[in-house]
Design an enzyme around this catalytic site. Structure first.
Site, mmCIF file in Angstrom:
data_model
loop_
_atom_site.group_PDB
_atom_site.id
_atom_site.type_symbol
_atom_site.label_atom_id
_atom_site.label_comp_id
_atom_site.label_asym_id
_atom_site.label_seq_id
_atom_site.Cartn_x
_atom_site.Cartn_y
_atom_site.Cartn_z
ATOM 1 N N ARG A 1 -3.578 -4.508 10.967
ATOM 2 C CA ARG A 1 -2.884 -5.315 12.195
ATOM 3 C C ARG A 1 -3.281 -4.942 13.549
ATOM 4 O O ARG A 1 -3.525 -3.914 13.703
ATOM 5 C CB ARG A 1 -1.279 -4.829 12.152
ATOM 6 C CG ARG A 1 -0.329 -5.209 11.004
ATOM 7 C CD ARG A 1 -0.392 -6.751 10.788
ATOM 8 N NE ARG A 1 0.503 -7.116 9.739
ATOM 9 C CZ ARG A 1 1.963 -7.299 10.099
ATOM 10 N NH1 ARG A 1 2.128 -7.476 11.284
ATOM 11 N NH2 ARG A 1 2.534 -7.539 9.119
ATOM 12 N N HIS B 1 14.341 -6.321 7.673
ATOM 13 C CA HIS B 1 13.121 -5.967 6.979
ATOM 14 C C HIS B 1 12.859 -5.995 5.560
ATOM 15 O O HIS B 1 11.810 -6.122 5.053
ATOM 16 C CB HIS B 1 12.668 -4.529 7.503
ATOM 17 C CG HIS B 1 12.758 -4.213 9.256
ATOM 18 N ND1 HIS B 1 13.750 -3.891 9.840
ATOM 19 C CD2 HIS B 1 11.614 -4.598 9.948
ATOM 20 C CE1 HIS B 1 13.589 -3.743 11.273
ATOM 21 N NE2 HIS B 1 12.189 -4.267 11.255
ATOM 22 N N GLU C 1 9.979 2.546 23.977
ATOM 23 C CA GLU C 1 8.514 2.762 23.763
ATOM 24 C C GLU C 1 7.995 3.335 24.948
ATOM 25 O O GLU C 1 6.915 3.868 25.032
ATOM 26 C CB GLU C 1 7.755 1.533 23.274
ATOM 27 C CG GLU C 1 8.002 1.347 22.003
ATOM 28 C CD GLU C 1 7.266 0.103 21.562
ATOM 29 O OE1 GLU C 1 6.184 -0.510 22.384
ATOM 30 O OE2 GLU C 1 7.586 -0.567 20.658
ATOM 31 N N GLU D 1 19.825 -1.791 15.908
ATOM 32 C CA GLU D 1 19.598 -1.574 14.567
ATOM 33 C C GLU D 1 20.175 -0.441 14.061
ATOM 34 O O GLU D 1 19.847 0.859 14.407
ATOM 35 C CB GLU D 1 17.929 -1.423 14.333
ATOM 36 C CG GLU D 1 17.419 -1.166 12.954
ATOM 37 C CD GLU D 1 15.905 -1.226 13.133
ATOM 38 O OE1 GLU D 1 15.279 -1.781 13.675
ATOM 39 O OE2 GLU D 1 15.365 -0.370 12.294
#
Ligand code: GLN
Ligand code: ZN
Length: 764
Positions: A525, A704, A615, A675
């Site tokens: 990826r 997911h 992040e 989440e």
């Protein structure tokens, strides 16, 4: 004579050759030998690309991840894959991603079924993700240097001045996870003899220098970990090679004395982030150690100011002589390969950039200047200066109106008109929502038709009007489905968006897009971060037409959908000529205009996604506060100009809030969706302990997974949530957007979700 060297080269290939080869191997379309041959070919090409350097990294290539390579090198494989039959490359992919190539998935002889993929986590503060090494109290290590030795032999055959690169023992332990909660550091004793054996093996293979990466030296280390460094390098002192301990991604600060005192032959430091530390380091270093300075930024895509680097480095070169080396600040893994591949990039912007190959050119120029004097590279320095001057003075970079707007920012701008309690009652009256209101996070399935329409449009085969119609049809479909499902707050479904950052970047002034600026994120990826190059402004509304169209189709409230400034910033290549916080404030002002335009157009629920806020946290905790302060302020400026009746939502793709909950509350969004479904609501504890004051939508549907949550499961999860957060402040929603799912999965899952909300209302 100053030496020049490199810490690592991007392995994915200028045209993402490795990605395509891996994916075709996994699909069963490419043979193992072909894949291995491509690996060798890439290594060969990348070493050729580094010609002229005094030392070149070997061992930086990986078929998936360099930390996983280290686990194989040290014989530390998770128990669930031990005893695997078959080719070792296939086993390697099994550890990485749970399976190898199609057709090779027979596990009957080993584990009897599938195998869990390795856990992935962020590599320091980059967007690269590594496979977490797994430890238990019983972990044993055994050396398997075969792959490294093979690559070394290839390099030698090619005449490369090879410097093997490995992850250091302390960082390796720090990056891993003790599955049984045992103390990882207890393993150091078992690990060090294997490292010693490895280094002696390399010495026998004729290696002089080994780069041993210990980036955790730029993080806060407690006494035990500091001691681990001393123990480790004391024990490796007499191996037959010279060690260059490499640190990067930040400042050494209180670890400087420790790093400088390690009994090794050299130390590499990040002179981009830690230039101030170099002066004191020079005093600590003693007079026999090599100091390698990372003077070219390995994390950004800008040309370096070569003259300024020389002004700074020349006196150090004079002082250290042969003991000074220069290099990029870190491995070039984190930048795209070749600027020359770009055909469409704006010529001005292109002239200000440097990708990996151009950064190596800069290094060569610096090396030559230090060895032969600046006159030897006069033309190169002049060209560099001209590009930098043009950038500095470009009206595309500097927009006085934006600077003035930022200067006018005051505390009022980020404040709602009333406190939450007052807003909440006005919103309740205005929106008339039931208890346990239901909503989704924004996107609905990105179907093949949507993707086809977009690529046809981009390729010029579909005209603008037809494209718009296709997207409107998708929006209508999403709205109709949501009405049928009986959701309370609807979304338009984001059909028109390729990516939540790119979509906005493309419409903002100050952004540029590359064609091939890919950077590895994990495995095969890659991401292509947009390039934020100039002052940010919004020439026109970006989402209003789509959202008002969606609102026109329904009586239910339609939620406007935006990406927040912190997330846009954290997922872009950003400017190096102003602090991140300054760019973030500019983004905040631009998105704020969009928020206000939506409100003016009658949209009274607006969600501003901050998926990447966490992040951006700095590596050192001591620097968290300053980041959180400007990040939260940027969000507040974006969101809080609206009237009391307008309900602001934010969404974050995680649920670890324990350490940042006060800042999250400080954003003052009316509703936050997060989440939580996989953690069984346990992570809501943070919200309970802190007594989070506003509304929360803890995710009840793991998007997911293709699994459909049952009504009962959702009711149970929400009841758990209601033990921690008062029921009147709870929303019912999935974990995240639904764009990667199929309609056939989404409809039953949301049907159950809406039914669960009805059960909850009835029992409330
Ligand atoms: N609104 C976005 C979506 O639903 C949010 C995505 C994200 O949080 N990563 O797709
Ligand atoms: Zn999300």
């Amino acid at each position: 004579m100053t030496m020049i060297h490199n810490l690592g080269f991007p392995r994915i290939g200028a045209k993402r050759e490795l990605k395509f080869a891996l994916e075709s191997y996994w699909k069963g379309d490419m043979s193992r030998d072909e894949l291995k041959a491509l690996g060798a070919q890439l290594r060969q090409r990348h070493w050729e690309n580094q010609a002229g350097l005094d030392l070149v990294a070997v061992g930086d290539f990986s078929f998936y991840d360099q930390v996983l390579d280290a686990s194989f090198l040290l014989g530390n494989l998770p128990e669930r894959v031990q005893g695997f039959q078959g080719d070792e490359l296939d086993n390697y992919f099994r550890v990485a991603r749970g399976r190898s190539a199609k057709g090779l998935e027979d596990h009957s002889a080993c584990c009897g079924g599938g195998v869990a993929a390795g856990e992935m986590t962020k590599w320091f503060d980059t967007n690269y993700h590594y496979i977490v090494p797994e430890f238990t109290a019983d972990t044993q290590f055994t050396l398997d240097a075969s792959r490294l030795l093979e690559q070394l032999a290839e390099a030698k055959a090619q005449g490369v001045k090879a410097k093997p690169v490995i992850i250091g023992p302390v960082t390796y332990l720090a990056l891993g996870k003790a599955k049984d909660e045992s103390n990882k550091l207890a393993l150091l004793e078992r690990l060090l003899p294997v490292y010693a054996q490895l280094l002696d093996t390399l010495a026998k293979a004729g290696v002089e220098w080994v780069q041993i990466d210990e980036p955790i030296l730029v993080t806060e280390l407690d006494a035990e970990w500091q001691q681990a460094f001393k123990t480790a390098y004391q024990q490796l002192k007499s191996v037959g090679v010279k060690l260059l301990v490499a640190t990067y991604f930040g400042e050494l600060l209180e670890n400087a004395a420790l790093a400088a005192s390690l009994p090794v032959a050299g130390l590499h430091v990040d002179a981009i982030n830690d230039r101030d530390g170099v002066e004191s380091l020079l005093k600590l270093l003693g007079d026999d150690k090599v100091l390698s300075l990372g003077v070219i930024n390995g994390r950004n895509i800008w040309k370096a100011d070569l003259t300024a680097v020389l002004d700074w480095v020349e006196p150090i070169a004079k002082q250290l002589g042969e003991r000074l080396w220069i290099a990029p600040s870190c491995s070039l893994l984190h930048v795209p390969v070749d600027l020359n591949s770009e055909q469409k990039l704006d010529a001005d912007v292109k002239s200000w950039l440097a990708f990996a190959l151009q950064k190596l050119d800069e290094l060569r120029v610096l090396g030559k200047a230090l060895r032969e004097g600046r006159d030897a590279v006069k033309a190169e320095l002049a060209e560099n200066l001209a590009a930098l001057t043009a950038r500095r003075n470009s009206p595309r970079v500097n927009n006085p109106a934006v600077k003035a707007a930022v200067a006018r920012i005051n505390a009022e701008l980020g404040k709602r008109k009333s406190v939450y309690a007052q807003r909440a009652s006005k919103q309740a009256e205005f929106l008339k929502l039931p208890a346990f209101p239901t909503t989704t996070i924004g996107s609905f399935p990105q179907t093949t038709e949507i993707r086809r329409a977009r690529s046809e449009f981009k390729a010029g085969r579909l005209d603008e009007a037809s494209y718009q119609n296709a997207m409107r049809a998708e929006i209508e479909r999403s709205v109709r489905e949501q009405e049928k499902l009986g959701l309370d707050v609807l979304v338009h479904g984001e059909a028109e968006r390729n990516d939540m950052v790119e979509y906005f970047g493309e419409q903002l002034d100050g952004y540029a897009f590359s064609q091939f600026g890919w950077v590895q994120s994990y495995g095969s990826r890659c991401v292509k971060p947009p390039i934020l190059f100039g002052d940010i402004s919004r020439p026109q509304a970006m989402t209003v037409e789509w959202i008002t169209y969606a609102q026109s189709l329904t009586q239910k409230p339609m939620k406007g959908m935006l990406t927040g400034p912190v997330t846009i910033l954290n997922w872009s290549f950003v400017r190096d000529d102003q602090p991140r916080s300054a760019s973030c404030l500019q983004l905040a002002l631009a998105i704020r205009e969009e928020v206000l335009d939506l409100e003016k157009a009658g949209v009274h629920v607006i969600q501003i996604d901050e998926a990447a806020l966490r992040e951006g946290l700095p590596l050192r905790k001591s620097q968290w506060k300053s980041y959180l302060d400007w990040a939260v302020e940027s969000f507040r400026i974006t969101a809080n100009g609206v009237g009391d009746e307008t309900q602001i939502h934010t969404h974050m793709c995680y649920s670890e809030f324990n350490d940042i909950i006060a800042s999250i509350a400080g954003m003052d969004a009316d509703v936050i969706t997060i989440e939580t479904s996989r953690s069984d609501m346990e992570l809501l504890e943070a919200f309970e302990n802190f007594q989070y004051p506003n509304e929360i939508g803890p995710g009840v549907y793991d998007i997911h997974s293709p699994n459909i949550p049952t009504e009962q499961h959702i009711v149970d999860l929400m009841k758990k949530a209601a033990e921690r957060v008062p029921a009147e402040r709870l929303w019912v929603n999935p974990d995240c957007g639904l764009k990667t799912r199929q309609w056939a999965e989404v409809i039953p899952a949301l049907t159950n979700m809406v039914a669960a909300a009805k059960v909850l209302r009835a029992s409330a």
